[in-house]
Design an enzyme around this catalytic site. Sequence first.
Site, PDB file in Angstrom:
ATOM      1  N   GLY A 209      36.046  31.205  36.246  1.00 61.27           N
ATOM      2  CA  GLY A 209      36.386  31.851  37.519  1.00 61.27           C
ATOM      3  C   GLY A 209      35.672  33.178  37.658  1.00 61.27           C
ATOM      4  O   GLY A 209      34.695  33.424  36.956  1.00 61.27           O
ATOM      5  N   ASN A 210      36.143  34.025  38.552  1.00 60.73           N
ATOM      6  CA  ASN A 210      35.564  35.363  38.669  1.00 60.73           C
ATOM      7  C   ASN A 210      36.641  36.328  39.159  1.00 60.73           C
ATOM      8  O   ASN A 210      37.763  35.931  39.421  1.00 60.73           O
ATOM      9  CB  ASN A 210      34.327  35.349  39.588  1.00 60.73           C
ATOM     10  CG  ASN A 210      34.672  34.897  40.979  1.00 60.73           C
ATOM     11  OD1 ASN A 210      35.396  35.573  41.702  1.00 60.73           O
ATOM     12  ND2 ASN A 210      34.172  33.727  41.374  1.00 60.73           N
ATOM     13  N   TYR A 211      36.291  37.597  39.254  1.00 64.61           N
ATOM     14  CA  TYR A 211      37.284  38.653  39.513  1.00 64.61           C
ATOM     15  C   TYR A 211      37.650  38.837  40.977  1.00 64.61           C
ATOM     16  O   TYR A 211      38.401  39.747  41.310  1.00 64.61           O
ATOM     17  CB  TYR A 211      36.771  39.992  38.977  1.00 64.61           C
ATOM     18  CG  TYR A 211      36.655  40.048  37.480  1.00 64.61           C
ATOM     19  CD1 TYR A 211      37.784  39.922  36.675  1.00 64.61           C
ATOM     20  CD2 TYR A 211      35.420  40.235  36.864  1.00 64.61           C
ATOM     21  CE1 TYR A 211      37.684  39.974  35.297  1.00 64.61           C
ATOM     22  CE2 TYR A 211      35.312  40.296  35.492  1.00 64.61           C
ATOM     23  CZ  TYR A 211      36.450  40.166  34.705  1.00 64.61           C
ATOM     24  OH  TYR A 211      36.354  40.225  33.362  1.00 64.61           O
ATOM     25  N   SER A 212      37.139  38.022  41.870  1.00 65.03           N
ATOM     26  CA  SER A 212      37.418  38.243  43.296  1.00 65.03           C
ATOM     27  C   SER A 212      38.928  38.182  43.581  1.00 65.03           C
ATOM     28  O   SER A 212      39.622  37.269  43.135  1.00 65.03           O
ATOM     29  CB  SER A 212      36.696  37.180  44.133  1.00 65.03           C
ATOM     30  OG  SER A 212      37.136  37.268  45.464  1.00 65.03           O
ATOM     31  N   ALA A 277      33.699  34.488  46.706  1.00 69.20           N
ATOM     32  CA  ALA A 277      32.813  34.568  45.543  1.00 69.20           C
ATOM     33  C   ALA A 277      32.782  33.164  44.945  1.00 69.20           C
ATOM     34  O   ALA A 277      33.599  32.817  44.082  1.00 69.20           O
ATOM     35  CB  ALA A 277      33.367  35.575  44.554  1.00 69.20           C
TER      36      ALA A 277
END
Length: 401
Positions: A209-212, A277
């Site tokens: 995943g990512n930090y969005s 994102a």
Amino acid sequence: MRLKDKNIILGITGSIAAYKAVMLLRLLVKEGASVQVVITPAGKEFITPVTLSALSGKPVISDFFGSNDGTWNSHVDLGLWADLMVVAPATASTLGKMANGIADNMLITTYLSAKCPVLVAPAMDLDMFAHPSTQRNLQILREYGNSIIEPASGELASGLEGKGRMEEPGHILEQVIQTLAGKKKLLNFSFLVTAGPTYEKIDPVRFIGNYSSGKMGYAIAEELAEQGARVVLVSGPVSISAHHPNIKVLRVESANEMYEQSVKAFQECDGAVMCAAVADFTPADKTTVKTKRGKENWMIELTPTQDIAATLGKMKAGKQVLVGFALETNNELANAVSKLKKKNLDFIVLNSLNDQGAGFSVDTNKITIVGKDNKITNFELKPKKEVAADIVAKIIEWKGL
Ligand code: C5P
């Protein structure tokens, strides 16, 4: 004097934020408005009628009946006199009474008689604001067509930190002015917004995943809705929610699901803002059993995902407007311009991870907008809500509205 000849009812209730209502009153009067203050009995515990009547130039209304002389205050006349009513601060109790028609004070009877637009600026402790009862009452008020000026997050009078702080008077003033200017420029338009991260499954328990946080995309969706647009918000996994009744949220997890929903929705839309994102790669094999710890390295092969923005760029027809985002760490402007061209965007919003207060999770952002006409506009560091207003203003300008 942007409020010359405007009649405004300022409703004040029993919250410590009542001191900010004094500032709001001052600003309204300075803009030329004629302001009638209506205050609840609890409101008077926080701020004196003398201060309010001195600033508004009118006696403050609080009671149904005048002293002992048989006169009474007509909420009906007042409701008809007003061009706009703003309740700031609005306590949980007043919200509940407004939502349910519990007309036991002048403020509520006036509200029920008012035929004008009503703005409500809640102020309370974070747990009271988050309570399902408060949220339900706010939703009911939105359904009545009232505009809620969402409270900000920050330090509260209780000493706790969270969402519940009444918006600043300057911001409320702008909302009043925009409402009276009939600034719903996007009525009858519909937009697609993508927001948040995507999760790409590796096995049944793990993902990439990512930090969005989704905050920027949700703020844009809210602003588009405020301007009258219908919004389809295709959202990856986030912990925030959308409030405006014009927003339909479609929750997805992976880049592929986001792609499917976005392509479907875009056909019916006048434009799209690609704020998500989206993962650029996804595991080639998603194992159906959990991978166990072992001695060897675990190599995960990744394959590219579909570029949603680029796909919509190819689909774009007629007057559809397409806005992309670029979150860059180096060669910011050059990379943004190359994305703008490659994806056939109308403009791209650049934010750099090198800027303090910009990017993931924070409540502020600092953007530069680059148009396909090569026009570059730099903006200051601002709350994401105001950044969203700048982006939507640009969309309105682009559409020639
Ligand atoms: O190429 P890059 O991922 O940096 O481009 C960012 C822009 O493209 C953002 O607007 C993002 O929402 C969009 N995007 C997309 N689908 C992808 C990757 C990015 O819509 N698979």
